[in-house]
Scaffold this active site. Structure first.
Site, PDB file in Angstrom:
ATOM      1  N   HIS A  10     -11.158 -20.356  39.069  1.00  0.00           N
ATOM      2  CA  HIS A  10     -11.333 -19.393  40.164  1.00  0.00           C
ATOM      3  C   HIS A  10     -12.521 -19.752  41.060  1.00  0.00           C
ATOM      4  CE1 HIS A  10      -9.029 -16.225  37.552  1.00  0.00           C
ATOM      5  NE2 HIS A  10      -8.232 -17.145  38.061  1.00  0.00           N
ATOM      6  N   CYS A  62     -17.067 -23.780  54.446  1.00  0.00           N
ATOM      7  CA  CYS A  62     -16.618 -23.254  55.741  1.00  0.00           C
ATOM      8  C   CYS A  62     -15.204 -22.691  55.615  1.00  0.00           C
ATOM      9  CB  CYS A  62     -16.659 -24.358  56.791  1.00  0.00           C
ATOM     10  SG  CYS A  62     -16.002 -23.852  58.380  1.00  0.00           S
TER      11      CYS A  62
HETATM   12 ZN   LIG Z   1     -16.563 -25.860  59.554  1.00  0.00          ZN
END
Ligand SMILES: [Zn+2]
Length: 248
Positions: free
Chosen positions: A118, A126
């Site tokens: 997990h 990002c």
């Molecule tokens: Zn990015």
């Protein structure tokens, strides 16, 4: 709690051992299963805090919640169960550790290789371009961290509801379940798929399967042995008995 001799024999003969851990292993370190029922966050639905939709609609709230959980985890310490598992890695050859926990307490206890099904709550990446983010996360005025490459929002590297599990970790876990001679399912309710399948894959492939859990679970009846104790009690005892057994 008595450690059955059949388990000690199976461990001695095993060419490979796989351990799957769940929230129960970290419970004794003071990390609650999903969120603390202390009122602060109890008004929120987990799906609002741990899903792509929740993040998209309120990233500030999701960040606040994860920073709060990180604080709890940073202040928590590994317990005897984590340390016992780290010792098992040294004691047994071909030892594979798979966890559903995101708290990194296994690594802090000394486990060198952990497959995290997990993800984990410590790292960030990002949301947009997926690049890892190692910059500051505590910004002034509740600003959210942004990706220095594409400007996208940064998110914690945990697997959210509705997201696929990391392919590499899941493949490694399934392979380890197929190939092991002893499989231990530790502190997991065995209700979250596909992790819940791993003990069954091991059983069908002929492994000796063991559950370490104070409570019965949905897969208890498949087990060769159930140790009805917490991992912090059962695993140090198991190691102690095993060392005696092989020195006799
Ligand atoms: Zn990015």
């Amino acid at each position: 709690m008595v450690i059955p001799e059949s388990l000690l024999e199976a461990l001695e003969k095993a060419r490979s051992i796989t351990v799957l851990t769940g929230a129960g292993v970290s419970a004794e370190s003071g990390i609650k299963t999903f969120r603390d029922p202390d009122g602060l966050w109890s008004q929120f639905n987990p799906a609002e805090l741990a899903s792509v939709d929740g993040f998209m609609s309120n990233p500030e709230l999701v960040w606040q919640w994860y920073q709060y959980r990180r604080q709890i985890i940073n202040n928590a310490m590994p317990n005897a169960g984590h340390y016992a598992i780290a010792e098992m890695e040294k004691l047994f050859k071909n030892f594979v550790l798979v966890t559903q926990n995101v708290d990194r307490l296994h690594q802090r206890a000394g486990s060198s290789k952990v497959w995290e099904l997990h993800g984990n709550i410590i790292d960030n990446h990002c949301f947009n371009c997926k690049r890892p983010y190692i910059g500051e996360t505590n910004l002034p005025d509740k600003q959210l961290p942004k990706c220095p490459v594409c400007g996208g929002l940064i998110r914690p590297s945990v697997v959210w509801f509705g997201e696929l599990l990391p392919f590499e970790a899941l493949s490694a876990a399934e392979e380890a379940a197929y190939n092991c001679d002893v499989f231990l399912s530790v502190g997991t309710s065995a209700e979250v798929y596909p992790a819940a399948n791993l003990p069954l894959i091991a059983k069908r492939s002929g492994a000796f399967v063991v559950e370490v859990n104070p409570n019965r679970t949905a897969i208890s009846h498949y087990m060769d042995v159930c140790l009805r104790e917490t991992s912090a009690v059962a695993l140090p005892k198991l190691i102690e008995e095993y060392k005696k057994f092989i020195s006799d």
